[in-house]
Write a protein that holds these residues in place. Structure first.
Motif, PDB file in Angstrom:
ATOM      1  N   ASN A 258       0.805  -1.226   0.000  1.00 30.86           N
ATOM      2  CA  ASN A 258       0.000   0.000   0.000  1.00 30.86           C
ATOM      3  C   ASN A 258       0.832   1.267   0.000  1.00 30.86           C
ATOM      4  O   ASN A 258       0.314   2.347   0.213  1.00 30.86           O
TER       5      ASN A 258
ATOM      6  N   TYR B  31       3.436   4.152  -1.667  1.00 32.51           N
ATOM      7  CA  TYR B  31       3.563   4.842  -2.948  1.00 32.51           C
ATOM      8  C   TYR B  31       5.030   4.914  -3.350  1.00 32.51           C
ATOM      9  O   TYR B  31       5.914   4.876  -2.487  1.00 32.51           O
TER      10      TYR B  31
ATOM     11  N   THR C 120     -11.665  -2.745  -8.860  1.00 29.26           N
ATOM     12  CA  THR C 120     -11.305  -4.123  -9.158  1.00 29.26           C
ATOM     13  C   THR C 120     -10.283  -4.667  -8.185  1.00 29.26           C
ATOM     14  O   THR C 120     -10.404  -5.775  -7.702  1.00 29.26           O
ATOM     15  N   MET C 121      -9.270  -3.849  -7.884  1.00 30.66           N
ATOM     16  CA  MET C 121      -8.247  -4.312  -6.959  1.00 30.66           C
ATOM     17  C   MET C 121      -8.856  -4.569  -5.591  1.00 30.66           C
ATOM     18  O   MET C 121      -8.516  -5.527  -4.923  1.00 30.66           O
TER      19      MET C 121
ATOM     20  N   LEU D 171     -11.806  -5.404  -4.840  1.00 32.52           N
ATOM     21  CA  LEU D 171     -12.597  -6.611  -4.839  1.00 32.52           C
ATOM     22  C   LEU D 171     -11.679  -7.822  -4.684  1.00 32.52           C
ATOM     23  O   LEU D 171     -11.925  -8.722  -3.893  1.00 32.52           O
ATOM     24  N   ALA D 172     -10.584  -7.783  -5.444  1.00 31.51           N
ATOM     25  CA  ALA D 172      -9.612  -8.873  -5.351  1.00 31.51           C
ATOM     26  C   ALA D 172      -9.108  -8.993  -3.917  1.00 31.51           C
ATOM     27  O   ALA D 172      -8.929 -10.080  -3.397  1.00 31.51           O
ATOM     28  N   ALA D 173      -8.914  -7.829  -3.304  1.00 27.64           N
ATOM     29  CA  ALA D 173      -8.356  -7.829  -1.961  1.00 27.64           C
ATOM     30  C   ALA D 173      -9.318  -8.462  -0.975  1.00 27.64           C
ATOM     31  O   ALA D 173      -8.912  -9.208  -0.096  1.00 27.64           O
TER      32      ALA D 173
ATOM     33  N   GLU E 236     -11.328 -10.755  -1.366  1.00 21.06           N
ATOM     34  CA  GLU E 236     -11.271 -12.204  -1.427  1.00 21.06           C
ATOM     35  C   GLU E 236      -9.949 -12.728  -0.888  1.00 21.06           C
ATOM     36  O   GLU E 236      -9.903 -13.742  -0.218  1.00 21.06           O
ATOM     37  N   ALA E 237      -8.895 -11.982  -1.183  1.00 21.57           N
ATOM     38  CA  ALA E 237      -7.577 -12.437  -0.746  1.00 21.57           C
ATOM     39  C   ALA E 237      -7.479 -12.416   0.768  1.00 21.57           C
ATOM     40  O   ALA E 237      -6.765 -13.212   1.353  1.00 21.57           O
TER      41      ALA E 237
ATOM     42  N   LEU F 135      -7.622 -15.481   2.643  1.00 19.87           N
ATOM     43  CA  LEU F 135      -6.501 -16.407   2.543  1.00 19.87           C
ATOM     44  C   LEU F 135      -5.459 -16.144   3.626  1.00 19.87           C
ATOM     45  O   LEU F 135      -4.643 -16.984   3.927  1.00 19.87           O
TER      46      LEU F 135
ATOM     47  N   GLY G 279      -0.824  -3.029   6.097  1.00 19.70           N
ATOM     48  CA  GLY G 279      -0.102  -3.657   5.005  1.00 19.70           C
ATOM     49  C   GLY G 279      -0.882  -4.755   4.325  1.00 19.70           C
ATOM     50  O   GLY G 279      -0.415  -5.355   3.372  1.00 19.70           O
ATOM     51  N   ASP G 280      -2.057  -5.048   4.836  1.00 14.74           N
ATOM     52  CA  ASP G 280      -2.713  -6.244   4.370  1.00 14.74           C
ATOM     53  C   ASP G 280      -3.680  -6.053   3.217  1.00 14.74           C
ATOM     54  O   ASP G 280      -3.749  -6.866   2.318  1.00 14.74           O
ATOM     55  N   ARG G 281      -4.448  -5.008   3.294  1.00 14.66           N
ATOM     56  CA  ARG G 281      -5.488  -4.863   2.288  1.00 14.66           C
ATOM     57  C   ARG G 281      -5.035  -3.860   1.236  1.00 14.66           C
ATOM     58  O   ARG G 281      -4.710  -2.735   1.563  1.00 14.66           O
ATOM     59  N   PRO G 282      -5.006  -4.272  -0.012  1.00 16.12           N
ATOM     60  CA  PRO G 282      -4.563  -3.327  -1.030  1.00 16.12           C
ATOM     61  C   PRO G 282      -5.478  -2.105  -1.083  1.00 16.12           C
ATOM     62  O   PRO G 282      -6.690  -2.238  -1.039  1.00 16.12           O
ATOM     63  N   ARG G 283      -4.872  -0.958  -1.135  1.00 18.05           N
ATOM     64  CA  ARG G 283      -5.652   0.260  -1.278  1.00 18.05           C
ATOM     65  C   ARG G 283      -5.288   0.909  -2.597  1.00 18.05           C
ATOM     66  O   ARG G 283      -4.304   0.564  -3.225  1.00 18.05           O
ATOM     67  N   SER G 284      -6.123   1.860  -2.995  1.00 17.55           N
ATOM     68  CA  SER G 284      -5.829   2.562  -4.233  1.00 17.55           C
ATOM     69  C   SER G 284      -5.729   4.039  -3.926  1.00 17.55           C
ATOM     70  O   SER G 284      -5.991   4.479  -2.813  1.00 17.55           O
ATOM     71  N   LEU G 285      -5.329   4.791  -4.948  1.00 20.02           N
ATOM     72  CA  LEU G 285      -5.198   6.237  -4.783  1.00 20.02           C
ATOM     73  C   LEU G 285      -6.499   6.844  -4.289  1.00 20.02           C
ATOM     74  O   LEU G 285      -6.500   7.693  -3.410  1.00 20.02           O
TER      75      LEU G 285
END
Lengths: 363, 326
Positions: A168, A170, B22-23, B25-27, B29-30, B33, B44-50
């Motif tokens: 996460n 940048y 989309t990311m 959503l993938a996260a 589900e991930a 796991l 650090g675990d869940r992908p985030r976007s801008l």
């Protein structure tokens, strides 16, 4: 991560497979110079790449060296199909990729990936590392199912030696070397067979260069990658390459394995380049016989007649202006099996220190 | 204010529009796991976007919260002016012309003897409609055309640049007199349309310039090398990196457009009575500023607060979209 090809030997000997995975034939890229705004007419062309041929074998590293402006980066862009060549072919497993477009091109792109020179501009500053490395999967959804992508991204971070926790962050939160690792992870994401590295370590500190180079060698062994490694640092290229091509003004002037090029160079340009490599031992420096080239590289818009290097060559004679030397094994070495018997585009090809053809006055 | 960590909850991540979706959503589900994390959300675990990061930032930014509250308040009174000013803005008593504040009439009276408070509240609708719609229209049209011109270049760029030159050449006041004098509608839309028509080239130029700059970067080349199409490159790589100057110019233009509406109304070609707008009131009050400053003060103050709120909002959004400022 698995890769279809078996890991090749990386002990310096030529790889076992001799079927080229990438073959370049007569590649030419001229950028037109135009004049006028409404009625454009072409008044010339910058001959960035002017007839380049080489082969890249599976699992092999081909280094390309040369001065700035000799067309190295243009070759990389042509191979990536980021520019259309003026002439020539780029054959990936026998298929000319320069004629492809749309879906077929996209499919080929999965197999040829690139690592860029400047890690500061090659990563989008407004995307997280997870998004940057995950983007290949979004573009090629068939590579990884949606639910699997986040795991693959973490795996790739791990492969290039970064903590998966960085997902996460940048790009600006990383150092140059770490950014280059991110760039490499992005290049690896699609399991390519070929990675084109356009000066991948030139922008990095020397200590970090070594780390990145070692990483790239490890990845090559692990995934059976073929590298086209473009650089201007001769020692870096020698370290990583199986074979080296020396470029001057849009042409390959000498091509051979690392011993042939570094110890038995026969082209005066290669010899001049090698003599400029810094020697770390001050005592040995005095014995060094440097070839100082005079003048600048001629403009690629006005290439000299005959041999392109003759304007700066210490061996130049009248014949060089008339005849264009071809990239073949030079006459004197053709029948003998010596390391000097490798392709070299010079009419007076000879190893340094031997008498053969070396009688020209030096400047 | 919500807890900072609540940005990690799935509902929110999915709620993010566009690229992040989309990311995220993938996260989601991930996440299943990765065992053993318990209830503790690990950054650090869940992908985030801008966009999710920007939203997370914005909600904790006081500048954004204050400006957003002001804008929400203005929009509410623009839609339901009766909720805080029950009087009729057109009910005037000429005997009270330019009188000062009186009980029940806290802002005083204007030249026609109308209640300034009621007129200021009721004027919000026309002014905000013109300001917001004209800015949105000009920003969308100009931003889109400018971005396409910068991105695709060639004849498309040449054509667009010449067209915008033509519109730049039209003097605003003269153009307004010509275009709007033939319009008989009493709604705000002809004025909005006119402002969009003359306003888009400015935004288009800014957008074109910043797209040209963003396009040079290697990451655009890298995306192309991955096989990304033009739409993806524009939306994911160029737009986020080129949008900042457009936001700045657009928010500043918003104030200009509201005053432009006032100028046009003053000339008799903008909004017409019985429409009530800040612009009409400001222009009629400006001649009386020495006799009755309160007439100018209130509508002009309302206009200033509105413009300030939008500029602050634009600033906050721009900063939130720049990860380096976090």
């Amino acid at each position: 991560m698995s890769h279809p090809t078996p890991a090749p030997q990386v002990d310096g000997s030529p790889p076992p497979s001799h079927e080229p995975v990438l073959e370049v034939r007569g590649l030419v890229k001229h950028f037109p110079l135009t004049q006028g705004i409404v009625f454009r007419r072409q008044i010339g062309a910058v001959k960035a790449v002017d007839g380049v041929d080489f082969r890249l074998h599976r699992g092999e590293t081909l280094g390309i060296v040369g001065e700035s402006g000799c067309g190295k980066s243009t070759v990389a862009r042509l191979l990536m199909n980021l520019e259309r060549p003026t002439a020539g072919q780029v054959l990936y497993k026998g298929e000319d990729i320069t004629r492809l477009s749309g879906r077929a091109l996209k499919a080929v792109r999965r197999n040829i990936q690139m690592v860029f020179q400047d890690p500061y501009t090659s990563l989008n500053p407004r995307m997280t590392v997870g998004d940057i490395i995950g983007e290949p999967f979004e573009i090629h959804p068939e590579v990884a199912p949606k639910g699997d992508r986040a795991r693959r991204v973490r795996e790739l971070l791990d492969v290039v030696g970064l903590s998966p926790e960085y997902i996460n962050r940048y790009p600006h939160q990383f150092s140059g070397g770490q950014r280059q690792r991110i760039g490499i992870a992005r290049g690896l994401a699609l399991n390519p067979e070929i990675i084109i590295c356009d000066e991948p370590v030139s922008a990095l500190d020397v200590s970090v260069q070594a780390q990145v180079i070692n990483l790239m060698e490890r990845l090559q062994a692990e995934f059976g990658l073929a590298y086209l490694f473009i650089a201007h640092d001769l020692s870096v290229v020698r370290h990583i390459s199986d074979r080296v091509a020396v470029m001057y003004l849009g042409r390959v002037v000498e091509l051979g394995d690392d011993r042939e090029i570094y110890e038995h160079a026969t082209h005066p340009y290669t010899q001049a380049l090698l003599s400029a490599v810094p020697v770390p031992d001050p005592a040995a420096r005095a014995d060094r016989d440097r070839i100082i080239l005079t003048g600048d590289v001629p403009s690629p818009a006005a290439v000299p007649s005959g041999c392109r290097f003759r304007t700066r060559c210490f061996k130049a004679r009248d014949r060089c202006a008339r005849e264009e030397p071809l990239l073949t094994v030079p006459e004197p070495f053709r029948d003998r099996s010596t390391p000097a018997g490798h392709p070299s585009a010079c009419l007076f090809a000879a190893e340094r220190g031997t008498g053969e053809g070396n009688g020209a006055s030096s400047t | 204010m919500p807890e900072p960590s609540s940005a990690q909850n799935p509902g929110e991540a999915v709620g993010n529009a566009g690229a992040g979706g989309t990311m995220d959503l993938a996260a989601t589900e991930a996440e299943t796991l990765v065992p053993g994390r318990g209830g503790e959300p690990d950054p650090g675990d869940r992908p985030r976007s801008l966009w999710s990061d920007a939203w997370h930032d914005l909600r904790r930014n006081p500048v954004f919260v204050i400006s957003a509250l002001i804008i929400v308040f203005l929009v509410v009174i623009a839609i339901w002016p009766q909720s805080i000013a029950s009087g009729n803005p057109l009910a005037c008593d000429i005997n009270k012309s330019q009188d000062g504040p009186a009980p029940g009439h806290p802002f005083g009276y204007d030249t026609q003897g109308c209640d300034v408070y009621t007129r200021t509240v009721h004027g919000a609708r026309a002014s905000i409609t013109v300001g917001v719609c004209a800015t949105a229209g000009a920003a969308l049209l100009g931003g889109l055309l400018g971005a396409l011109a910068g991105f695709f270049g060639g004849w498309w760029d040449a054509l667009l640049s010449r067209i915008s030159d033509v519109f730049f050449g039209i003097p605003i006041i003269l153009g307004g007199l010509v275009f709007l004098s033939v319009v008989t509608s009493t709604t705000v839309w002809p004025v909005v349309g006119f402002i969009v028509l003359l306003g888009w080239p400015q935004i288009a130029r800014i957008a074109r310039g910043s797209v040209l700059t963003a396009k040079q970067n290697d990451y655009v080349l890298a995306a192309r090398a991955l096989g990304a199409g033009s739409t993806r490159i524009l939306l994911r790589h160029i737009l986020p990196n080129a949008v900042a100057p457009v936001i700045v110019v657009a928010t500043i233009a918003l104030g200009t457009y509201i005053s432009l509406e006032a100028t046009l109304s003053f000339l008799g070609v903008g909004l017409r009575p019985p429409t009530v707008s800040w612009g009409i009131d400001i222009s009629s009050a400006s001649t009386q500023i020495r006799d009755a400053p309160h007439m100018l003060l209130w509508p002009a103050g309302a206009l200033s607060v509105t413009v300030l709120a939008f500029i602050m909002l634009g600033d906050a959004v721009r900063d939130a979209l720049d990860p380096k400022l976090r």
